[in-house]
Design a protein around this motif. Structure first.
Motif, PDB file in Angstrom:
ATOM      1  N   THR A   1       0.835  -1.205   0.000  1.00 43.90           N
ATOM      2  CA  THR A   1       0.000   0.000   0.000  1.00 43.90           C
ATOM      3  C   THR A   1       0.866   1.249   0.000  1.00 43.90           C
ATOM      4  OG1 THR A   1      -1.792  -1.145   1.121  1.00 43.90           O
ATOM      5  CG2 THR A   1      -1.775   1.241   1.293  1.00 43.90           C
TER       6      THR A   1
ATOM      7  N   ASP B   1      -5.918  -1.201  -4.881  1.00 41.07           N
ATOM      8  CA  ASP B   1      -5.385  -1.676  -3.604  1.00 41.07           C
ATOM      9  C   ASP B   1      -6.326  -2.704  -2.983  1.00 41.07           C
ATOM     10  OD1 ASP B   1      -4.009  -2.110  -1.310  1.00 41.07           O
ATOM     11  OD2 ASP B   1      -4.120  -0.052  -0.566  1.00 41.07           O
ATOM     12  N   GLU B   2      -6.011  -3.964  -3.147  1.00 41.61           N
ATOM     13  CA  GLU B   2      -6.826  -5.069  -2.622  1.00 41.61           C
ATOM     14  C   GLU B   2      -8.313  -4.825  -2.847  1.00 41.61           C
ATOM     15  OE1 GLU B   2      -5.509  -7.212   0.533  1.00 41.61           O
ATOM     16  OE2 GLU B   2      -3.533  -6.305   0.661  1.00 41.61           O
TER      17      GLU B   2
HETATM   18 MG   LIG Z   1      -2.306  -2.704   2.240  1.00 45.05          MG
END
Ligand SMILES: [Mg+2]
Ligand SMILES: Nc1ncnc2c1ncn2[C@@H]1O[C@H](COP(=O)(O)OP(=O)(O)O)[C@@H](O)[C@H]1O
Lengths: 373, 285
Positions: A55, A170-171
């Protein structure tokens, strides 16, 4: 003009270049000297365990975090000091971060309106994106009236509507349940094919990474462990971390017993096994290595194996998974071994507690120098 | 479940006591409003509706309107001044900045209302801090009247209301999903656009509840308009006081109290309706 600019960008080989980027929080290296060129139109996945800095790295590309060292280029331009709103990246957040006070249309239109498109252009582009993301008819809905999967699609639509120079995810699928996640994976692949957007995808799920990516970047403790295409990564992990992180694997401490041009024989405990020689292996006799064997490369031995690479193990448990069964065995001198066989026949054939002969297929064994010795 | 009931009941006792006493007081106010005023006496006569007809006079409408306007202005300016402070309080990067802001924002709560109001009299008076400063800066020649004006009353009321406003706004600001602001910036919004199109709308529930609380609170302000208004600025509580404790017309004071109560509850209900609709729209995500 617009068209010329676009072709100029697509002509660039790399639309994103991460150059020796580091980020420290106090004395903690969240991202440590990462360099990564990303080709235009490529789908690249950052894969690693939670806390490895994925991240943080993505946020540095978007401009939310300033790197402690290094530079980031987007579209051939150094953007290290360019503020977020001028970077032209499209980010999809894990929390979706949709604007709850706007409806679907206004969410998707937000980026276009910042770019001062005319009203008709905004409407045209929004409707086009909404249709592509299978959200037609939902333009007027409030965000709170959407299901998780629909919110996910709106978040994607909002990011791709502006046709960013790079799409940052992001995920994005981690909040969805399993079947929805599988469906969204397919839609992500379709979206990528339709838009051709350069995409950086972050996940800690190796299955997701293997099924979606052109290239996977495996990270651990802020550092890149390996960059490779999915198949290559699975077959030729660069180190023990990658080997254990990608898919299931049995790690066996071994010593090189004999090395010839065609074969290499290993001493694993007091068991001897032979594997076909690979050109890149440079091990000398007596050297300690780690031998990695995938569960799907172990099977119940038959007479055809003629005792070659065969050991006796005792079944500890069967984990039936429908399409296949994971069987855990204890082999004296090797410790616990995982074997993966198709279907569920093995459950009846080899009951728990029964000693059974298993054969190792070492044609795809991974040998890595044992750093600990 | 049933075994737990006695355990919870003991927590209800204080609340029930307060509610009973309050209800008794309210009942008495209601009762007085229907009783006849006997001039020159604290005793009251028999049943009458005359107190309610007496309210139908311009002066009382003006007082009500004035109270409404002053409360509205107080809530408005308190909001305007508190938002930046709350914002800094929540978002400040350094811990000590936050601590200093919290202390500055909250301490006024611990000074008594009278003390604070007298301090304002010193500040706002014709030889007070404000006038002296303006004169020495050459902005004005002669003292401008602030004491005994609506402006002076609102200034003091705003300061009185700010701690509560700051706490409510800070709560709202700290609950925003900051990814929304990041998403807006990422989509090309300037910091200014992010603030007005994302931050403000997302804190709207807090803004509204802060506004409503301060508005309702100010509707019943007494000592500030009494001392700083000095009889020249009358809010509804001051008129109730005049009727009840100068003219000893308790029945009419009761009627005025009821009117104030109904007005306050009415505006609260109206604003609650607005807030509910807004919150429904903003629910989840
Ligand atoms: Mg993360
Ligand atoms: N603002 C911050 N201050 C201190 N440490 C941080 C901060 N942001 C992230 N970290 C740390 O940096 C590491 C990497 O975080 P992150 O990039 O979020 O990991 P990932 O996304 O791979 O799970 C974590 O150990 C995290 O605790």
């Amino acid at each position: 003009m617009m068209h010329q600019k676009m072709t100029a960008i697509t002509a660039l080989e790399h639309s994103v270049e991460i150059k020796a980027v580091s980020k420290t929080f106090g004395s903690f290296h969240a991202v440590n000297n990462v360099s990564l060129p990303i080709r235009t139109g490529e789908f690249v996945t950052l894969l690693g365990p939670s806390g490895c800095g994925k991240t943080t790295l993505l946020n540095m590309v978007a401009g939310f975090i300033d790197p402690s060292a290094g530079a980031i280029h987007i579209g051939g331009v150094d953007v290290t000091d360019v503020p977020v709103h001028l970077r032209d990246t499209g980010m999809v957040f894990q929390s979706y971060a949709l604007f709850p006070h706007m409806n679907v249309f206004d969410n998707v239109a937000f980026g276009l309106r910042q770019r001062k498109f005319s009203k008709s252009e905004v409407t045209h582009k929004v409707m086009q994106t909404i249709e592509m993301m299978k959200l037609s008819g939902m333009e007027g809905r409030r965000i709170s009236q959407l299901s998780g999967g629909q919110q996910q699609r709106v978040a994607l639509a909002r990011a791709i509507a502006i046709q960013p120079k790079v799409l940052l995810l992001d995920e994005p699928l981690s909040a969805l349940d399993k079947s929805l996640r599988a469906q969204m994976q397919v839609e992500l692949i379709e979206m990528h094919r339709n838009t051709g957007l350069t995409t950086i995808f972050v996940t800690h799920d190796q299955g997701e990474a293997l099924s979606l990516s052109d290239r996977i970047v495996v990270m651990n403790r802020g550092q890149i462990q390996q960059v490779a295409e999915p198949i290559d990564l699975y077959r030729n992990p660069a180190n023990g971390f990658v080997a254990s992180f990608i898919g299931e694997i049995n790690a066996l401490p071994a010593a090189i017993y004999q090395a010839s041009d065609r074969e290499i024989s290993l001493a694993i405990g007091n068991i001897r096994m032979t594997a076909p020689r690979r050109a890149e292996w440079q091990f000398g006799q007596g050297e300690m290595v780690q031998a990695f064997v995938r569960p799907e490369h172990i099977r119940i031995a038959t007479s055809a194996d003629a005792g070659c690479n065969v050991v006796t193990g005792e079944v500890l448990t069967h984990i039936y998974q429908g399409s296949h069964t994971i069987t855990r065995l204890r082999v004296d001198g090797l410790g616990p071994i995982e074997m993966r066989l198709p279907g569920g026949d093995v459950v009846g054939r080899v009951p728990v507690g029964m000693p059974t002969q298993i054969a190792f297929d070492l044609s795809q064994v991974i040998l890595l120098a044992d750093k600990s010795s | 479940m049933t075994r737990q009931r006695p355990f919870f009941v003991q927590f209800l006792v204080p609340a029930v006591l307060v509610a009973v006493i309050f209800a008794a007081a309210m009942f008495n106010v209601l009762k007085y409003s229907f009783l006849e005023f006997v001039p020159g006496s604290l005793n009251v006569g028999g049943f009458t509706l005359e107190n309610f007809t007496r309210i139908n006079r311009p002066i009382y409408y003006w007082v009500l309107l004035d109270t409404f306007i002053l409360s509205f202005a107080t809530a408005f300016f308190a909001l305007l001044l508190s938002y930046p402070i709350s914002f800094a309080l929540v978002r400040a990067e350094r811990n000590w900045v936050r601590s200093v802001l919290v202390v500055l924002a909250i301490t006024p709560l611990f000074t008594g209302e009278i003390v604070r109001t007298y301090s304002w009299m010193l500040v706002l008076g014709s030889d007070g801090v404000v006038n002296t400063a303006l004169k020495s800066l050459g902005i004005i020649d002669r003292s401008v009247p602030i004491m005994y004006t609506r402006v002076g009353v609102v200034i003091a009321l705003v300061q009185f209301a700010m701690p509560v406003m700051i706490i409510l706004l800070a709560t709202a600001i700290s609950q925003i999903n900051r990814d929304c602001e990041k998403a807006a910036a990422n989509l090309g919004a300037t910091p200014n656009t992010v603030f007005w199109w994302v931050t403000i709308p997302l804190t709207l529930p807090g803004i509204l509840s802060g506004f409503v609380v301060v508005f309702a609170w100010t509707m019943s302000a007494f000592s500030t308009p009494q001392l700083i208004g000095g009889g020249k600025v009358l809010m509804i509580s001051n008129v109730v006081y005049l009727q009840g404790f100068s003219s000893f017309n308790l029945p009419f004071a009761a009627v005025l109290s009821l009117v104030a109560l109904v007005a306050a509850l009415g505006s609260l209900a109206l604003m609650k309706l607005l807030t509910a609709r807004l919150e429904q729209n903003m629910a989840t995500s």
